[in-house]
Design a protein around this motif. Structure first.
Motif, PDB file in Angstrom:
ATOM      1  N   THR A 287     -48.707 -36.536 124.046  1.00 45.66           N
ATOM      2  CA  THR A 287     -48.427 -35.444 123.193  1.00 45.66           C
ATOM      3  C   THR A 287     -49.481 -34.352 123.105  1.00 45.66           C
ATOM      4  N   TYR A 292     -48.357 -29.245 127.339  1.00 46.86           N
ATOM      5  CA  TYR A 292     -47.219 -28.413 127.190  1.00 46.86           C
ATOM      6  C   TYR A 292     -47.754 -26.920 127.727  1.00 46.86           C
ATOM      7  N   LEU A 396     -49.505 -23.977 121.530  1.00 46.56           N
ATOM      8  CA  LEU A 396     -48.612 -24.195 122.324  1.00 46.56           C
ATOM      9  C   LEU A 396     -47.676 -22.669 122.661  1.00 46.56           C
ATOM     10  N   ALA A 400     -42.284 -24.084 124.016  1.00 50.87           N
ATOM     11  CA  ALA A 400     -42.624 -25.388 123.941  1.00 50.87           C
ATOM     12  C   ALA A 400     -42.624 -25.624 122.400  1.00 50.87           C
TER      13      ALA A 400
END
Length: 611
Positions: A287, A292, A396, A400
């Motif tokens: 993550t 992203y 981000l 996203a």
């Protein structure tokens, strides 16, 4: 062979089962979270110290003299508006007590509230210094009810106009010199003390800070750290930021300004390389913010440091094998990493405490360790924000960020204690005997003769060279005369550059001639390096003399690459055409690249076609 394949298949199936249970969907109970931890060795144990609802969003902690735990809560994170402070001040500090002595700190008192984004705390006298940009506060419970009824702004003016509240002044830490050090959070400031309005503001862009707790004099430092800093037993200060997990802040205020002829010196030394050169072994799904961002997807950050913070130099005995090591939190990848110092005569670096696995890791995506600290019982304490996503939405792409639930976990948080079940003699403290000791001696103004000898061992280290020349401004010639004949080529090249700036232009030819004759013990590599540090007009009388040897060294595949690279740099234009043979695939990449640069600089159209 078959048994190994079966074992690997079972390991893969087990890993998938763990991921299926722990990594996706809902947050885990504290018992399940505890069961999810993978530890470096079987003797280690993790215990829960506190959890929601007793604490929420813990980002820093400390203990008072009575063993009570003070936890900083950043309840407003994340605030999506860039460079603007929120109207609601949700930050708090909780005082926790273990009322029944079972190791759980279950009694909560609201020590302070109404803070913006508090992120650091340090005991001082009867109270605490707290970083809460734009302010550094002093909080104290005067009447003994557990609530801070004294709140003073000690310093103010730390910038809050950065891209997120991750980038703020942080980490108040008492140094061995009696000053209190602050990391800048990669932000700057125009800092003043309201108690001393007569003093002008101290300005800095991204520099760290220190202030004297009695006089409130504040200074900017050459270093830049984000969240987390630590001093080791020998008084060296270390910081971290995102991709750079362990950095020695080598130089203090004014050290690099002592010698005006010294330039381009990085104030910090990385003890662990950024990127995949310092691998991590996460267990949770990726993550990290890079996953992203389209332009970073081909250069993933997973498996390398991307959010290092909460640096701690461990001094306790409850983890005896790890005493004297550094703990670094990596919340984006749900793990805590451990490193120890490795020192030689010319290099100061670090290594992981284990190969192929982390000190502590979890497949639980919600486990977000952000701060590590020594406890009064000798154990390691960890702040776990326990969020589904920890990266700030400002980092981000908008599409996203809109798809991720940054609110998930906002009412959660855990404190963990890590110790060893095994009683053992604590690891010996690292005692510097190599380049770090040489740097310390140079910074403290050791004798010229002693340091010239040390330069023979540590001269290839650029921070030692900077410390040496900063301590002896205007004395490059004396240093060169006393350097051993085997001195590092890098040291001699830099010496020549500084010598040229120190000496009057009319005297330089005679100075060079005298050194060239006096240092008869110099090898070819030393002579080449010294010439490379000189301007071309001063180098020319000696350059032609050693051209045949320089060409031979350039082409000799048996010699060290560093020697060949220096020789290539020294070649005159008329000799460089001979370097075409170095473009063969069997040559090291550095040699081929150096040869191409050298050939291209001739501006010869015939050579250009051959290239």
């Amino acid at each position: 062979m078959i048994s190994r394949v079966i074992a690997m298949q079972r390991l893969v199936l087990l890993s998938l089962a763990i991921l299926a249970k722990f990594s996706f969907g809902n947050p885990l109970s504290t018992d399940d979270a505890l069961a999810s931890f993978s530890l470096e060795s079987e003797d280690l144990r993790v215990e829960l110290v506190a959890a929601e609802p007793d604490i929420v969003d813990p980002v820093a902690l400390c203990f008072d003299r009575k063993g009570r735990l003070y936890v900083v809560e950043s309840r407003g994170y994340p605030h999506p508006v860039r460079g603007e402070l929120p109207k609601a001040k949700l930050g708090r500090i909780a005082r926790l007590e273990d009322a029944d002595g079972d190791g759980r700190f279950e009694k909560r008192t609201e020590f302070a509230r109404g803070l913006t984004f508090p992120n650091g705390i340090m005991p001082w006298k009867k109270g605490f210094f707290v970083t809460d940009a734009p302010d550094l506060l002093y909080l104290e419970d005067v009447d003994g009810d557990g609530v801070a009824d004294k709140r003073e702004v000690v310093l103010t003016g730390f910038f809050t106009n950065s891209s997120s509240e991750q980038l703020r002044v942080a980490s108040p830490t008492l140094g061995p010199d009696g000053w209190i050090y602050l990391t800048s959070g990669l932000a700057g400031g125009k800092v003043i003390s309201p108690k001393h309005p007569e003093r002008p503001p101290v300005e800095a862009r991204k520099n760290d800070w220190r202030f004297h707790p009695e006089t409130l004099v504040v200074e900017s430092l050459p270093s830049t750290g984000q969240v987390g800093q630590a001093f080791d037993r020998e008084g060296r200060r270390f910081v971290c930021d995102n991709r750079k997990p362990l950095r020695w802040a080598v130089f203090g205020p004014g050290a690099l300004e002592k010698n005006p002829n010294l330039s381009g010196v990085p104030p910090m030394m990385d003890l662990a390389e950024a990127g995949l050169a310092t691998p991590l072994f996460p267990l949770a799904p990726d993550t990290t913010a890079a996953s992203y961002i389209p332009k970073l997807m081909q250069k993933p950050h997973a498996g390398s440091f991307t959010s290092s913070c909460g640096l701690c130099f461990f001094t306790g005995d409850a983890l005896p094998r790890h005493r004297g090591s550094f703990f670094i939190c990596e919340p984006a990848q749900n793990l805590v990493h451990c490193r120890s110092i490795v020192e030689t005569k010319d290099k100061f670096s670090s290594k992981a405490s284990s190969e192929g696995r982390e000190f502590l890791a979890s497949p639980d995506q919600w486990f977000r360790p952000v701060f590590a600290a020594n406890g009064p019982d000798g154990a390691l304490y960890l702040c776990d924000m326990y969020r589904k996503y920890i990266d700030h939405p400002n980092y981000l792409p908008p599409e996203a960020a809109a798809s991720l639930d940054f609110e998930a976990g906002k009412k959660r948080g855990r404190i963990w204690r890590v110790s060893s079940r095994r009683e053992a003699k604590p690891a010996p403290w690292h005692k510097s005997k190599g380049v770090a000791l040489a740097i310390d001696k140079a910074l403290k103004g050791g004798g010229l003769s002693e340091l010239a000898v040390l330069a023979g061992e540590s001269g290839s280290n650029q921070w030692f060279r900077a410390a040496l020349f900063s301590s002896f401004p205007g004395r490059a010639r004396e240093l060169v005369e006393q350097f051993p004949d085997s001195a590092s080529p890098a040291l001699l090249e830099q010496s020549a550059k500084i010598l040229t700036k120190e000496q009057p232009a009319g005297k330089m030819p005679s100075v060079i001639h005298e050194l060239w004759d006096k240092k008869k013990g110099w090898g070819f590599a030393q002579r080449v390096a010294f010439l490379l540090g000189l301007p071309e007009n001063l180098r020319k009388p000696y350059q032609q003399e050693i051209q045949p040897k320089a060409l031979a060294v350039s082409l000799d595949v048996k010699l060290p690459v560093s020697d060949r690279l220096s020789a290539i740099r020294l070649l005159v234009l008329s000799t460089r055409s001979k370097l075409l043979v170095l473009l063969r695939p069997s040559e090291p990449d550095e040699i081929r690249e150096a040869a191409i640069r050298s050939l291209a600089s001739t501006n010869d159209p015939v050579l250009g076609k051959k290239l």
